[in-house]
Design an enzyme around this catalytic site. Sequence first.
Site, PDB file in Angstrom:
ATOM      1  N   GLY A  61      10.682  -2.905   5.827  1.00  0.00           N
ATOM      2  CA  GLY A  61       9.933  -4.166   5.734  1.00  0.00           C
ATOM      3  C   GLY A  61       9.621  -4.486   4.274  1.00  0.00           C
ATOM      4  N   HIS A  62       9.094  -3.490   3.564  1.00  0.00           N
ATOM      5  CA  HIS A  62       8.810  -3.683   2.134  1.00  0.00           C
ATOM      6  C   HIS A  62      10.106  -3.974   1.373  1.00  0.00           C
ATOM      7  CE1 HIS A  62       5.477  -0.695   3.227  1.00  0.00           C
ATOM      8  NE2 HIS A  62       4.807  -1.767   2.866  1.00  0.00           N
ATOM      9  N   SER A  86       6.434  -0.158  10.044  1.00  0.00           N
ATOM     10  CA  SER A  86       5.064  -0.136   9.539  1.00  0.00           C
ATOM     11  C   SER A  86       4.815   1.233   8.923  1.00  0.00           C
ATOM     12  CB  SER A  86       4.091  -0.370  10.702  1.00  0.00           C
ATOM     13  OG  SER A  86       2.791   0.065  10.341  1.00  0.00           O
ATOM     14  N   MET A 103       0.845  -1.199   0.000  1.00  0.00           N
ATOM     15  CA  MET A 103       0.000   0.000   0.000  1.00  0.00           C
ATOM     16  C   MET A 103       0.882   1.251   0.000  1.00  0.00           C
ATOM     17  SD  MET A 103      -3.484  -0.922   1.952  1.00  0.00           S
ATOM     18  CE  MET A 103      -2.955  -0.772   3.626  1.00  0.00           C
ATOM     19  N   GLN A 159      -3.095 -12.260   7.758  1.00  0.00           N
ATOM     20  CA  GLN A 159      -3.314 -11.979   6.336  1.00  0.00           C
ATOM     21  C   GLN A 159      -2.694 -13.091   5.475  1.00  0.00           C
ATOM     22  OE1 GLN A 159      -3.091  -7.951   4.510  1.00  0.00           O
ATOM     23  NE2 GLN A 159      -1.054  -8.563   3.906  1.00  0.00           N
TER      24      GLN A 159
HETATM   25  P1  AMP Z   1       1.393  -2.911   3.453  1.00  0.00           P
HETATM   26  O1  AMP Z   1       1.981  -1.902   2.538  1.00  0.00           O
HETATM   27  O2  AMP Z   1       1.369  -2.495   4.883  1.00  0.00           O
HETATM   28  O3  AMP Z   1       0.081  -3.469   2.967  1.00  0.00           O
HETATM   29  O4  AMP Z   1       2.405  -4.139   3.427  1.00  0.00           O
HETATM   30  C1  AMP Z   1       2.797  -4.758   2.234  1.00  0.00           C
HETATM   31  C2  AMP Z   1       3.545  -6.018   2.568  1.00  0.00           C
HETATM   32  O5  AMP Z   1       4.682  -5.695   3.362  1.00  0.00           O
HETATM   33  C3  AMP Z   1       2.701  -7.011   3.379  1.00  0.00           C
HETATM   34  O6  AMP Z   1       2.946  -8.316   2.901  1.00  0.00           O
HETATM   35  C4  AMP Z   1       3.225  -6.806   4.777  1.00  0.00           C
HETATM   36  O7  AMP Z   1       3.080  -7.943   5.591  1.00  0.00           O
HETATM   37  C5  AMP Z   1       4.690  -6.503   4.527  1.00  0.00           C
HETATM   38  N1  AMP Z   1       5.281  -5.800   5.666  1.00  0.00           N
HETATM   39  C6  AMP Z   1       4.789  -4.715   6.311  1.00  0.00           C
HETATM   40  N2  AMP Z   1       5.583  -4.386   7.357  1.00  0.00           N
HETATM   41  C7  AMP Z   1       6.597  -5.299   7.374  1.00  0.00           C
HETATM   42  C8  AMP Z   1       7.735  -5.510   8.212  1.00  0.00           C
HETATM   43  N3  AMP Z   1       8.007  -4.718   9.242  1.00  0.00           N
HETATM   44  N4  AMP Z   1       8.556  -6.551   7.924  1.00  0.00           N
HETATM   45  C9  AMP Z   1       8.288  -7.367   6.866  1.00  0.00           C
HETATM   46  N5  AMP Z   1       7.240  -7.217   6.052  1.00  0.00           N
HETATM   47  C10 AMP Z   1       6.395  -6.205   6.282  1.00  0.00           C
END
Ligand code: AMP
Length: 269
Positions: free
Chosen positions: A32-33, A180, A26, A149
């Site tokens: 993380g991404h 996050s 998103m 998820q």
């Molecule tokens: P989002 O943009 O929050 O929807 O996350 C996109 C992807 O990145 C999802 O698969 C999340 O689980 C992953 N993600 C978000 N935060 C982290 C993190 N701290 N470590 C690893 N993966 C993450």
Amino acid sequence: MIIFKSINKLKNQVNFKANVGFVPTMGSLHKGHVSLIKTSKRRCYKTLVSIFVNPAQFNKKTDFKKYPRNIINDLKILKKLGVDYVLIPSIKDIYKNKKQMKIKLKENDKILCSKYRPGHFEGVLAVISIFLKNIKAKFMFLGDKDFQQVYLIRKYLSNKFKTKIISCKTIRFNNSFAYSSRNKLLTKKNIKKGILISNILKKYRKQIIKHFNKAKEIEMITNKISRICSRVDYLEIRNKNNLKKNINKKNFKIFIAYYLNDVRLIDNF
Ligand code: AMP
């Protein structure tokens, strides 16, 4: 790096016979991404990243509106990483077909976040199935940070599509607080509270591994955390394989959703 604004164009122009890795996000990208993208780049010939703030998965309009967005910086990060394809679709583009199949969650899956955010995972499953119908990637990389998820996408979608799901570990700051996109909405004071909560749970996990009986002290830990943050939606220990409550020393995971002011954070240890 090729940027697509329409999923149809992407579908026609990307050669999915090559080994393509897909990372749905998103946006408001963080480490993380980046770690998911690097894993995809290691394992796949081409990497495709989507940036789409999916309205269907927000159970509150205000939450959707205030979700952090920073497309210019995101594109800089993706270019630097050497990502091959980026998909930035409009809401109309994704939801043009009103007859999209709606997936209903089974009653016993209405736990943790699906209990507290009704409709959230239905929205996640809807967008991921639209993606996978069009994006015939070999692998899709998801983060364990959103453990439920990954669990539900595997459960409801993995038999419908050939794309293999790879889950990747949660990336944290040195102080254990997880990266996050929502962290951008936190004040310094609240970040400190988040760090404190992460460390309480990290320590609690270690204690349970040492003395399994400590798992019974969950209420005490919940009270302790409730005093730090604005609200705890849930703090539960569950079996990481089926998210049921039958746990032992090897299969347990601690799941939390809590609020710092009006920012909702989730994590698992
Ligand atoms: P989002 O943009 O929050 O929807 O996350 C996109 C992807 O990145 C999802 O698969 C999340 O689980 C992953 N993600 C978000 N935060 C982290 C993190 N701290 N470590 C690893 N993966 C993450």
